[in-house]
Design a protein around this motif. Sequence first.
Motif, PDB file in Angstrom:
ATOM      1  N   GLU A  74     -10.146 -15.506  11.721  1.00  0.00           N
ATOM      2  CA  GLU A  74     -10.882 -15.634  10.538  1.00  0.00           C
ATOM      3  C   GLU A  74     -11.320 -14.000   9.926  1.00  0.00           C
ATOM      4  O   GLU A  74     -11.322 -13.811   8.756  1.00  0.00           O
ATOM      5  N   ARG A  75     -11.266 -12.991  10.930  1.00  0.00           N
ATOM      6  CA  ARG A  75     -11.615 -11.787  10.580  1.00  0.00           C
ATOM      7  C   ARG A  75     -10.539 -11.182   9.748  1.00  0.00           C
ATOM      8  O   ARG A  75     -10.662 -10.630   8.676  1.00  0.00           O
ATOM      9  N   PHE A  76      -9.373 -11.459  10.253  1.00  0.00           N
ATOM     10  CA  PHE A  76      -8.121 -10.861   9.674  1.00  0.00           C
ATOM     11  C   PHE A  76      -7.773 -11.867   8.336  1.00  0.00           C
ATOM     12  O   PHE A  76      -7.422 -11.016   7.271  1.00  0.00           O
ATOM     13  N   ALA A  77      -8.213 -12.915   8.294  1.00  0.00           N
ATOM     14  CA  ALA A  77      -8.066 -13.577   7.122  1.00  0.00           C
ATOM     15  C   ALA A  77      -8.985 -13.233   6.012  1.00  0.00           C
ATOM     16  O   ALA A  77      -8.890 -13.267   4.765  1.00  0.00           O
ATOM     17  N   ASP A  78     -10.380 -12.834   6.400  1.00  0.00           N
ATOM     18  CA  ASP A  78     -11.189 -12.451   5.523  1.00  0.00           C
ATOM     19  C   ASP A  78     -10.720 -11.062   4.845  1.00  0.00           C
ATOM     20  O   ASP A  78     -11.110 -10.823   3.642  1.00  0.00           O
ATOM     21  N   ASP A  79     -10.056 -10.128   5.637  1.00  0.00           N
ATOM     22  CA  ASP A  79      -9.645  -9.191   5.279  1.00  0.00           C
ATOM     23  C   ASP A  79      -8.636  -9.210   3.972  1.00  0.00           C
ATOM     24  O   ASP A  79      -8.440  -8.667   3.099  1.00  0.00           O
ATOM     25  N   LEU A  80      -7.476 -10.053   4.542  1.00  0.00           N
ATOM     26  CA  LEU A  80      -6.371 -10.335   3.603  1.00  0.00           C
ATOM     27  C   LEU A  80      -7.063 -10.863   2.091  1.00  0.00           C
ATOM     28  O   LEU A  80      -6.706 -10.471   1.009  1.00  0.00           O
ATOM     29  N   HIS A  81      -8.042 -11.857   2.295  1.00  0.00           N
ATOM     30  CA  HIS A  81      -8.681 -12.255   0.996  1.00  0.00           C
ATOM     31  C   HIS A  81      -9.431 -11.199   0.388  1.00  0.00           C
ATOM     32  O   HIS A  81      -8.975 -11.203  -0.997  1.00  0.00           O
ATOM     33  N   ALA A  82     -10.249 -10.517   0.815  1.00  0.00           N
ATOM     34  CA  ALA A  82     -10.789  -9.485   0.246  1.00  0.00           C
ATOM     35  C   ALA A  82      -9.907  -8.338  -0.418  1.00  0.00           C
ATOM     36  O   ALA A  82     -10.255  -7.815  -1.360  1.00  0.00           O
ATOM     37  N   ARG A  83      -8.520  -8.247  -0.091  1.00  0.00           N
ATOM     38  CA  ARG A  83      -7.590  -7.138  -0.408  1.00  0.00           C
ATOM     39  C   ARG A  83      -6.644  -7.749  -1.443  1.00  0.00           C
ATOM     40  O   ARG A  83      -5.580  -7.492  -1.549  1.00  0.00           O
ATOM     41  N   GLY A  84      -6.878  -9.157  -1.856  1.00  0.00           N
ATOM     42  CA  GLY A  84      -5.968  -9.776  -2.996  1.00  0.00           C
ATOM     43  C   GLY A  84      -5.194 -10.857  -2.816  1.00  0.00           C
ATOM     44  O   GLY A  84      -4.247 -11.207  -3.402  1.00  0.00           O
TER      45      GLY A  84
ATOM     46  N   THR B  22      -6.078   0.398  11.632  1.00  0.00           N
ATOM     47  CA  THR B  22      -4.528   0.925  12.103  1.00  0.00           C
ATOM     48  C   THR B  22      -3.348  -0.154  12.323  1.00  0.00           C
ATOM     49  O   THR B  22      -2.391   0.463  11.841  1.00  0.00           O
ATOM     50  N   LEU B  23      -3.583  -1.071  12.613  1.00  0.00           N
ATOM     51  CA  LEU B  23      -2.620  -2.137  12.762  1.00  0.00           C
ATOM     52  C   LEU B  23      -2.509  -3.290  11.467  1.00  0.00           C
ATOM     53  O   LEU B  23      -1.640  -3.488  10.931  1.00  0.00           O
ATOM     54  N   TRP B  24      -3.739  -3.746  10.944  1.00  0.00           N
ATOM     55  CA  TRP B  24      -3.683  -4.554   9.798  1.00  0.00           C
ATOM     56  C   TRP B  24      -2.927  -3.922   8.762  1.00  0.00           C
ATOM     57  O   TRP B  24      -2.301  -4.859   7.897  1.00  0.00           O
ATOM     58  N   PRO B  25      -2.867  -2.747   8.419  1.00  0.00           N
ATOM     59  CA  PRO B  25      -2.206  -2.263   7.069  1.00  0.00           C
ATOM     60  C   PRO B  25      -0.727  -2.402   7.206  1.00  0.00           C
ATOM     61  O   PRO B  25      -0.279  -2.809   6.138  1.00  0.00           O
ATOM     62  N   VAL B  26      -0.188  -2.593   8.396  1.00  0.00           N
ATOM     63  CA  VAL B  26       1.311  -2.791   8.415  1.00  0.00           C
ATOM     64  C   VAL B  26       1.436  -4.144   7.796  1.00  0.00           C
ATOM     65  O   VAL B  26       2.369  -4.413   7.086  1.00  0.00           O
ATOM     66  N   ALA B  27       0.685  -5.237   8.260  1.00  0.00           N
ATOM     67  CA  ALA B  27       0.898  -6.558   8.041  1.00  0.00           C
ATOM     68  C   ALA B  27       0.546  -6.634   6.596  1.00  0.00           C
ATOM     69  O   ALA B  27       1.207  -7.171   5.712  1.00  0.00           O
TER      70      ALA B  27
END
Length: 299
Positions: free
Chosen positions: A46-56, A273-278
């Motif tokens: 869910e935190r990864f999903a929240d981050d993707l959602h917040a970024r568009g 560090t890792l999430w920007p790659v995805a």
Amino acid sequence: MPAPLLVHARDGVPIRGFVRAAADPAPDRPVVIVNCATSVRCRYYERFADDLHARGADVVTWDYRGIGESKPASWRGFDASWTDWGALDFEAVLSHVIATFPGRPVDVVGHSFGGCAIGLAPSAHRVRRIVTVGAQFAYWRDYAPAHRWPMALKWHLAMPLLAALLGHVPAKRLGWMEDTPRGVALDWAVSWPRLEHRRSLRATGLPPTFAAVGADVLAIGLDDDPFGTEPALDRLLGYFTGSRRTHWRIAPKDIGVDAIGHFAFFHSRFQNTLWPVARTWLADGVLPPGTPGRVHAAT
């Protein structure tokens, strides 16, 4: 707050999860589906999903039949296989997204088996881009040598025995993962190097849906992941013959940490560090400048 998701697979089984959607999205705003690892519930992401959602991006997280939000009230008479999870459950979610967000690009993040599930879905050719993390189908000889025999005993002996005796694997009680359907455990436990030799695919063989996938695939492997070794990721990538495939390896030292392993990529401590790659691959189909790690293979 995410909204609840309820879709029904082709055989009528309810599949549940969550949708993070913008109230007034742009017509080209992408929708990202997150496919879980085997017997890991969707709330883990869910935190990864929240981050993707917040970024568009709009984001759909969901659980396979038998797991998390899609767990049955009783295990009596219930079963499911890896093939069901991909060809029925992921297909239902993907078809729902395509119909609900018409004309919008659809991307997928697949963790572990979640990357394999993509290729089993008849509508997978509609996916634009794919990021997988530690994605493989558990051929025991591909496990990291230092962990191979203990993992083989646990996942290829103890797990199928429990499934055969109890009708499912009470994995949560054992501190392993979420409770797991019998057929999934038996698919996992098969000790053959080809996906089509797994129990639920023997009668039909490998579906043509893998080769039909045309999405650009970034397969991320972590060097300290005992499941996601170089041979394991290469073995699965070999089925996506219609895709441009990049197998990228990251070692913990590349980002200044001691360990990442099979699961921690999705922990929020790796947001910068890792999430920007995805995120960058999903948005633009490229690796961001300064991506940690190295390319292992590109086809």
